[in-house]
Scaffold this active site. Structure first.
Site, PDB file in Angstrom:
ATOM      1  N   ARG A  59     -16.728   3.224  28.066  1.00 49.66           N
ATOM      2  CA  ARG A  59     -15.522   2.391  28.116  1.00 49.66           C
ATOM      3  C   ARG A  59     -14.186   2.678  29.029  1.00 49.66           C
ATOM      4  O   ARG A  59     -14.191   4.557  29.495  1.00 49.66           O
ATOM      5  CB  ARG A  59     -15.367   2.190  27.218  1.00 49.66           C
ATOM      6  CG  ARG A  59     -16.640   1.081  26.775  1.00 49.66           C
ATOM      7  CD  ARG A  59     -15.900   0.838  24.955  1.00 49.66           C
ATOM      8  NE  ARG A  59     -17.565   0.375  24.392  1.00 49.66           N
ATOM      9  CZ  ARG A  59     -17.623   0.690  23.545  1.00 49.66           C
ATOM     10  NH1 ARG A  59     -18.125   1.816  23.450  1.00 49.66           N
ATOM     11  NH2 ARG A  59     -19.260   0.353  23.032  1.00 49.66           N
ATOM     12  N   LYS A 114     -14.436   3.044  20.348  1.00 50.47           N
ATOM     13  CA  LYS A 114     -14.796   1.770  20.254  1.00 50.47           C
ATOM     14  C   LYS A 114     -15.039   1.368  18.611  1.00 50.47           C
ATOM     15  O   LYS A 114     -15.289   1.539  17.605  1.00 50.47           O
ATOM     16  CB  LYS A 114     -15.712   0.972  20.818  1.00 50.47           C
ATOM     17  CG  LYS A 114     -15.240  -0.582  20.380  1.00 50.47           C
ATOM     18  CD  LYS A 114     -16.188  -1.271  21.281  1.00 50.47           C
ATOM     19  CE  LYS A 114     -16.113  -2.964  20.974  1.00 50.47           C
ATOM     20  NZ  LYS A 114     -16.974  -3.990  21.836  1.00 50.47           N
ATOM     21  N   HIS A 143     -14.130  -2.668  33.989  1.00 50.68           N
ATOM     22  CA  HIS A 143     -15.369  -2.691  32.899  1.00 50.68           C
ATOM     23  C   HIS A 143     -16.289  -2.938  33.364  1.00 50.68           C
ATOM     24  O   HIS A 143     -17.598  -2.726  32.431  1.00 50.68           O
ATOM     25  CB  HIS A 143     -14.260  -3.706  31.090  1.00 50.68           C
ATOM     26  CG  HIS A 143     -15.402  -4.051  30.488  1.00 50.68           C
ATOM     27  ND1 HIS A 143     -15.215  -2.628  29.400  1.00 50.68           N
ATOM     28  CD2 HIS A 143     -16.283  -3.804  30.073  1.00 50.68           C
ATOM     29  CE1 HIS A 143     -16.896  -2.649  28.748  1.00 50.68           C
ATOM     30  NE2 HIS A 143     -17.513  -3.352  29.010  1.00 50.68           N
ATOM     31  N   ARG A 181     -19.338   0.251  34.178  1.00 54.98           N
ATOM     32  CA  ARG A 181     -19.961  -0.331  32.636  1.00 54.98           C
ATOM     33  C   ARG A 181     -21.648  -0.674  32.852  1.00 54.98           C
ATOM     34  O   ARG A 181     -22.663  -0.770  32.512  1.00 54.98           O
ATOM     35  CB  ARG A 181     -19.522  -0.503  31.184  1.00 54.98           C
ATOM     36  CG  ARG A 181     -19.808  -0.154  30.483  1.00 54.98           C
ATOM     37  CD  ARG A 181     -19.720   0.414  28.534  1.00 54.98           C
ATOM     38  NE  ARG A 181     -20.302  -0.471  27.189  1.00 54.98           N
ATOM     39  CZ  ARG A 181     -20.148   0.656  27.108  1.00 54.98           C
ATOM     40  NH1 ARG A 181     -20.112   2.109  27.234  1.00 54.98           N
ATOM     41  NH2 ARG A 181     -21.017   0.497  26.062  1.00 54.98           N
ATOM     42  N   HIS A 185     -25.091   2.110  22.944  1.00 58.83           N
ATOM     43  CA  HIS A 185     -25.114   0.702  21.904  1.00 58.83           C
ATOM     44  C   HIS A 185     -26.661   1.459  20.592  1.00 58.83           C
ATOM     45  O   HIS A 185     -27.133   1.680  20.960  1.00 58.83           O
ATOM     46  CB  HIS A 185     -25.842  -0.271  22.481  1.00 58.83           C
ATOM     47  CG  HIS A 185     -25.100  -0.560  23.565  1.00 58.83           C
ATOM     48  ND1 HIS A 185     -24.936  -1.553  24.787  1.00 58.83           N
ATOM     49  CD2 HIS A 185     -23.521  -0.977  24.129  1.00 58.83           C
ATOM     50  CE1 HIS A 185     -24.111  -1.443  25.744  1.00 58.83           C
ATOM     51  NE2 HIS A 185     -23.356  -1.805  24.778  1.00 58.83           N
ATOM     52  N   TYR A 196     -25.599  -5.987  29.302  1.00 59.00           N
ATOM     53  CA  TYR A 196     -25.322  -5.589  30.187  1.00 59.00           C
ATOM     54  C   TYR A 196     -26.115  -4.982  31.385  1.00 59.00           C
ATOM     55  O   TYR A 196     -25.393  -5.318  32.639  1.00 59.00           O
ATOM     56  CB  TYR A 196     -24.652  -3.812  29.732  1.00 59.00           C
ATOM     57  CG  TYR A 196     -23.499  -3.801  28.810  1.00 59.00           C
ATOM     58  CD1 TYR A 196     -22.713  -3.536  29.723  1.00 59.00           C
ATOM     59  CD2 TYR A 196     -23.250  -4.104  27.601  1.00 59.00           C
ATOM     60  CE1 TYR A 196     -21.215  -3.610  29.095  1.00 59.00           C
ATOM     61  CE2 TYR A 196     -22.602  -4.197  27.534  1.00 59.00           C
ATOM     62  CZ  TYR A 196     -20.845  -4.116  27.404  1.00 59.00           C
ATOM     63  OH  TYR A 196     -19.637  -3.549  27.098  1.00 59.00           O
TER      64      TYR A 196
END
Length: 367
Positions: free
Chosen positions: A216, A239, A323, A326, A346, A355
């Protein structure tokens, strides 16, 4: 309470119903006396209608609980306020030891819940209350926020059940709002064109790190040279708190770069701890200082728009942002046989699948 003995003139009437004749005009009226409260109700001049009303009232009186039953009935305790539980939930959530950013975001959402439901008893909050709140938010175009608030509310009640505050979760029966994804995907062709338009060296380094590592924006801005050791770039995602070790030998053939080379190119004449930094003074920023997140986004957007003009591309209302690299990283590494889920950090494969989805931005080769 037993009715009083009937007068001779009321023998033909049901219990508690009485007649009274007005001496002035000779008209007979009927009244009903509630044996519990003693209140008297006028039922008019129609005898048959008054009898029906009285019989109905007497039947209701017969099934009314007795005084003994009411005394022995269990006491209904008042529901504790939802705001009281939110105070405890904050402590429960803090024990999960998540990142500062996550705690800050969840804290703001808890404040919202306190405003909406705080004055209600926690047991009095119904599925309809929750559904109305989430639906209203979705209708305002905040479907993503509605999903986040539903997830938080569900967890709030799960923890409340675990501690005996409630026996059911009113959020379970609600549906998550549908999110219409509007932001356009970034293709490799467009990325290369943006890269060519990136006149600032630090933007090129940031773009290279973004596509190679799949991290990120804030994690890229926070990367330090000391994080690179023993042949790995060490990343603790702000995050989620996920801890990643990315091999510096990692290479993307599609862009002809490897991570070790990019890290080496990040070193310049400016003394800095950060991989992505100002190479020379710029405004108030001194050489070597890290790049603000907004500066990364703004520079990327400017290069993107210049590239789009040259390529004859017209974006919709949501052009690809920084972003989106990503997502591009996930697709490029996946195409070269690497585990995109591990690279992106993830916990679930379903999130990585989101994604990987190009949303129709790329051609599909059919053999």
């Amino acid at each position: 309470m037993a009715p009083r003995p009937r007068n001779t003139g009321s023998k033909d009437l049901p219990p508690n119903l009485y007649r009274k004749t007005d001496a002035r005009n000779g008209v007979t009226y009927y009244t009903y006396r509630d044996p519990i409260s003693g209140r008297v109700f006028g039922l008019g001049k129609d005898k048959e209608a008054a009898i029906q009303e009285a019989n109905a009232a007497n039947y209701a009186e017969a099934i009314r609980p007795t005084l003994t039953q009411r005394i022995n009935a269990p006491t209904q305790t008042a529901s504790k306020l939802f705001s009281e539980w939110l105070g405890e939930y904050r402590e429960v959530f803090a024990e999960r030891e998540l990142s500062a950013d996550t705690n800050k975001n969840v804290g703001m959402r808890i404040n919202r819940l306190a405003v909406v439901f705080g004055s209600k008893g926690i047991k009095d909050i119904t599925t309809m209350d929750v559904a109305d709140y989430l639906t209203g938010m979705a209708k305002e175009g905040k479907a993503q926020m509605a999903r986040a608030m539903r997830s938080l509310l569900r967890d709030v009640f799960v923890e409340a059940m675990a501690r005996g505050w409630v026996t059911a979760n009113p959020v379970e029966a609600t549906r998550a709002a549908r999110v219409n994804i509007k932001r356009e995907r970034l293709t490799l062709e467009l990325w290369k064109a943006i890269y060519e338009e990136a006149t600032k060296p630090w933007l090129r380094r940031a773009m290279e790190l973004a596509v190679l590592t799949g991290q990120r924006r804030n994690d890229i801005a926070a990367m330090l040279f000391k994080d690179v050791h023993d042949g790995f770039l060490h990343v603790v995602q702000s995050k989620t708190g996920a801890r990643l070790r990315i091999n510096t030998a990692l290479r993307l053939e599609s862009i002809g770069l490897d991570l070790a080379t990019v890290v080496k190119q990040c070193r310049d004449r400016a003394l800095s701890q950060h991989l992505v930094h100002h190479a020379q003074p710029s405004g108030r920023a001194k050489a070597g200082q890290p790049l603000p997140l907004d500066a990364l986004s703004a520079a990327f957007a400017e290069a993107r728009d210049r590239a789009a003009v040259k390529m004859g591309i017209k974006f919709g209302s949501q052009p690809p942002t920084f972003h989106e690299q990503r997502s591009l990283a996930a697709r490029l590494h996946d195409a070269e046989g690497r585990d995109a889920q591990k690279l992106l950090g993830h916990r679930s494969a379903s999130m990585t699948d989101l994604y990987r989805d190009s949303r129709g931005a790329e051609w599909i080769d059919v053999a």
